[in-house]
Each structure stands twice: as C-alpha cells, then as structure tokens.
Design an enzyme around this catalytic site. Structure first.
Site, PDB file in Angstrom:
ATOM      1  N   TYR A 125      15.602  24.263   9.395  1.00 45.25           N
ATOM      2  CA  TYR A 125      15.932  23.904   8.011  1.00 45.25           C
ATOM      3  C   TYR A 125      14.749  24.248   7.091  1.00 45.25           C
ATOM      4  O   TYR A 125      13.765  24.833   7.538  1.00 45.25           O
ATOM      5  CB  TYR A 125      16.336  22.426   7.945  1.00 45.25           C
ATOM      6  CG  TYR A 125      17.602  22.156   8.734  1.00 45.25           C
ATOM      7  CD1 TYR A 125      18.817  22.678   8.315  1.00 45.25           C
ATOM      8  CD2 TYR A 125      17.567  21.430   9.921  1.00 45.25           C
ATOM      9  CE1 TYR A 125      19.983  22.463   9.043  1.00 45.25           C
ATOM     10  CE2 TYR A 125      18.735  21.221  10.659  1.00 45.25           C
ATOM     11  CZ  TYR A 125      19.932  21.743  10.211  1.00 45.25           C
ATOM     12  OH  TYR A 125      21.086  21.544  10.933  1.00 45.25           O
TER      13      TYR A 125
ATOM     14  N   ARG B 181       8.941  15.629  11.116  1.00 45.00           N
ATOM     15  CA  ARG B 181       9.571  16.080  12.354  1.00 45.00           C
ATOM     16  C   ARG B 181       9.426  17.589  12.443  1.00 45.00           C
ATOM     17  O   ARG B 181       9.764  18.290  11.483  1.00 45.00           O
ATOM     18  CB  ARG B 181      11.052  15.684  12.385  1.00 45.00           C
ATOM     19  CG  ARG B 181      11.668  15.878  13.749  1.00 45.00           C
ATOM     20  CD  ARG B 181      13.085  15.353  13.832  1.00 45.00           C
ATOM     21  NE  ARG B 181      13.270  14.638  15.089  1.00 45.00           N
ATOM     22  CZ  ARG B 181      14.426  14.577  15.749  1.00 45.00           C
ATOM     23  NH1 ARG B 181      15.512  15.142  15.271  1.00 45.00           N
ATOM     24  NH2 ARG B 181      14.519  13.932  16.890  1.00 45.00           N
TER      25      ARG B 181
ATOM     26  N   GLY C  82      18.624   9.220  20.710  1.00 46.12           N
ATOM     27  CA  GLY C  82      19.715   9.665  19.856  1.00 46.12           C
ATOM     28  C   GLY C  82      21.050   9.140  20.332  1.00 46.12           C
ATOM     29  O   GLY C  82      21.460   8.021  20.020  1.00 46.12           O
TER      30      GLY C  82
END
Ligand SMILES: Cc1cc2nc3c(=O)[nH]c(=O)nc-3n(C[C@H](O)[C@H](O)[C@H](O)COP(=O)(O)O)c2cc1C
Length: 369
Positions: A175, A222, A336
């Site tokens: 991203y 992150r 997660g």
C-alpha cells in the site's frame, strides 16, 4: 501443556501500559456501510477488549485522500459521522478494559481506478507506477506527496482527540507507504526516491508529522517484505539493508515496529542464522533497538491468504512462538484470524481452556462474532 505465562506479562510502549503481549492484528472487514463504524462494529471491538486482548489494532481505516480506498464499506477516519463512530468504538473498548489504536491506511496504487468512496478521484502513489511496475499515471509533485503524509497526521491528531491509545501506520503489503519503500513502485529522483534511506523518507516525513499531531501517544508502523501482489518481493535483501531502512524510521521517532509475516516461525535470513533463525520482527528488534510486534498464523496451522479463498485452518501449537517471545526475539504477538473468529481467544489461552479453541472456519469472515 504449554506454559503461556510469557504471553500475559505486561509491556510498555512509550507511555502506554499493556496488560499482556497479545495484539489483535488489523483486519479489514468492509462492513461499515456509509463509511462510519456502526453498532455492530462497536460491539465487535468491545467483545475483543472484554476477551482480554492487550492491544487492539483496528481494521485499516482511511486517510482523507480521496483516492485512498477501493471499497466504500471501509470506514473513513475523517469527517463528522465516521469520527463520531470511532469515538463510540474507543469508549466501548475502554469501558471493557481494552486499549486500542486505529490502523491508518491509504491503499496507494493498489486501488483500482473508479472504485471506493470517491470513484472519480485519482489513485495516489510515489511515481504513478502500479504494483506490476507499469506507468499508469503522472508522478505527483512534492506538494502532493507532502499532503499524502499530512493526511495520515490529520487522522493521527483526530485519534488522539477521540481518546485512542496509540496509532498504527499501515506501511506494509504494497500500500501507499510501502510503495515508497519498494524500488519497483518508487522511481522518484527527489528526496523521496533513490537508495533505501530516501525511499523511507516518505514514512519518516509521515512519522514526524504524526508526532506533531499526537505528542506522546505511541506511533507504531507496520512493515512487510512481501506485497499482496508479490509474496517473494523484498525491500531489504540483507540485514545491512534492513538496518539502513529501520534506522530512518527510528530517527523519525517511531515507537514500535510491527513486522508482518504470513508465518511467525519463518526465518528472515536463514542463510545467515539457519532454518530456525530470527524472524523479521527478531531482526528488526535487534537492528533498531525498538519494541517489535510479530505476527503470522499464531494459534493456527496455515497462513491467512487461504482465508480469502474460503479456506479454514486447524488449531496450531503456541509453544515455539511463546519460547521466542520468552527469549526476547520480539515483544508482542499479533493474532488475526483466531481473534476474528473467537473474541475470547486470549482469555481461553490464559485460563488453559485449550480444548475450547476451535479450528478456524472460513465462514468467520462473513459473520460477526
Ligand atoms: C480478513 C482479513 C483482513 C485483513 N486486513 C488487514 C488490514 O486491514 N491491514 C493489515 O495490515 N493487515 C490486514 N490483514 C492481515 C492481518 O493483520 C494478519 O497479518 C494476517 O491475518 C496474519 O495473521 P493470522 O495468521 O493470525 O490471521 C488482514 C487479514 C485478514 C484475515
């Protein structure tokens, strides 16, 4: 039976006291029609706080750049209604005894044109190059790049104002921030492009601007080597390169680094320290001196990308992860899917209720628990 005590020792990031080492990994649900957190979203996070998670990281939530997302059901982190929704989330998490930070997200060139909350808006990236290396748009000016950085800082300031405990910058998986890190997508020739130090400068600029906005609130970033479009991709091919990369983040004032791997036990540089060598969070901790969060298939037998293909996963052992935590390889463990499916995962592990842990069911993605 595995001794789980190391998972339940307190930890501190900057001024933030965490009651244990379990972090809820950021997980996009795209279940906020209208782009604001609703009653279901509030209850979803509050349940994980009540279930004993030390630190909750939110699903990726978007900066004010109009091209930040490909899905209008992903919550924004700006504007009156979304921020009012997020205020309800953090108040409910605090009431349940939890701590939480939003994961601030901009999808960069991974967003397909014509999608998201503002389909007409252009996508942002360092060089107008998509993740396959093709030039699809003009390179943005330096002023545009600075506004992309400021958009994270504006959201960070709002997180502080709403009462969140920290923020996480999504700098992984291909991203926007990661597109600056990665040579394939960053061909700039100004101070934001070139060697790894320059490619990390956008993250550094963002961190510095966030610091102005949040004061003493911890800032986590992150990062990952892998990209969602290329699992073999690497930003740092050697520990030396990794050291140069993370030094820029340390110097910019980040407080902790969340190192995204698909499997927590996978060594980062096995050619150097063997098949059971340090994982990415281990290397980053050693090279940066900062606290690190590790992640990837904790409590499960298979990695998470299968979840998007409708695959489940068996319950996995925690022994080796806990042994590494105990040795100080990393400081916190993000979970997660296990937490997506079971809000009580942390309290069950703590109480030794291992027989109540269930295999991960791919249907968990479709539901709220
Ligand atoms: C449904 C789903 C959504 C995810 N969304 C995000 C996200 O918004 N941001 C992010 O950094 N990672 C995201 N991830 C990756 C997770 O944070 C985590 O790293 C990954 O699931 C591995 O952990 P696990 O094996 O315990 O599930 C997502 C994973 C899943 C399963």
């Amino acid at each position: 039976m595995t001794d789980v005590t190391p998972l339940f020792r307190p930890f501190r990031i900057r001024g933030l006291e965490l009651k244990n080492r379990i972090v809820m990994a950021p997980m996009t649900r795209a279940r906020s029609p209208g782009a604001f957190p609703n009653d279901d979203n509030v209850a979803y996070y509050a349940r994980r706080a009540a279930g004993g998670v030390g630190l909750i990281l939110s699903e990726g939530t978007l900066t004010r750049r109009k091209g930040a997302s490909n899905d209008a059901n992903i919550p924004l982190f700006w504007g009156e209604r979304p921020l009012a929704g997020w205020k309800r989330v953090i108040d409910a998490v605090h009431a349940a005894g939890g701590k939480m930070g939003p994961q601030l997200w901009h999808q960069g060139m991974r967003r397909e044109p014509g999608t998201g909350h503002f389909p007409d808006a252009p996508s942002d990236g360092p060089s107008g190059i998509n993740l396959h290396g093709s030039k699809v748009a003009d390179e943005p000016s330096e002023a545009e790049v600075l506004d992309m950085a400021q958009a994270y800082a504006d959201a960070a300031g709002d997180a502080k104002r709403l009462g969140f405990d920290c923020i996480e910058l999504h700098g992984a998986h291909g991203y926007l921030i990661d597109e600056f890190f990665w040579e394939r997508t960053n061909r700039r020739t100004d101070r934001f492009g070139g060697a790894i130090e320059q490619r990390a400068e956008f993250a550094a600029e963002t961190i510095r601007r966030c610091r102005v906005a949040v004061g003493e609130l911890p800032i986590i970033i992150r990062i990952s080597q892998w990209k969602a479009t290329d699992y073999a991709a690497r930003v740092a091919a050697t520990p030396q390169e990794l050291e140069r990369w993370v030094k820029v983040l340390v110097d910019a004032g980040v407080d902790a680094i969340h190192c995204s791997q698909r499997r927590i036990l996978e060594p980062e540089f096995p050619g150097i320290d063997g098949p059971h060598g340090l994982n990415l969070a281990g290397w980053v901790k050693k090279l940066s001196g900062l606290p690190t969060i590790s992640v990837g298939s904790v409590g499960l037998t298979s990695e998470f990308l299968g979840a998007f293909r409708g695959e489940g996963s068996g319950v996995g052992k925690l022994d080796e992860t806990i042994a590494r935590l105990e040795r100080g390889e990393f400081d916190l463990v993000a979970v997660g899917r296990a937490l997506l499916q079971d809000p009580e995962w942390a309290s069950k592990v703590k109480a030794g209720r291992h027989d109540e842990l269930r295999d991960y069911d791919a249907q968990a993605l479709q539901r709220y628990y």
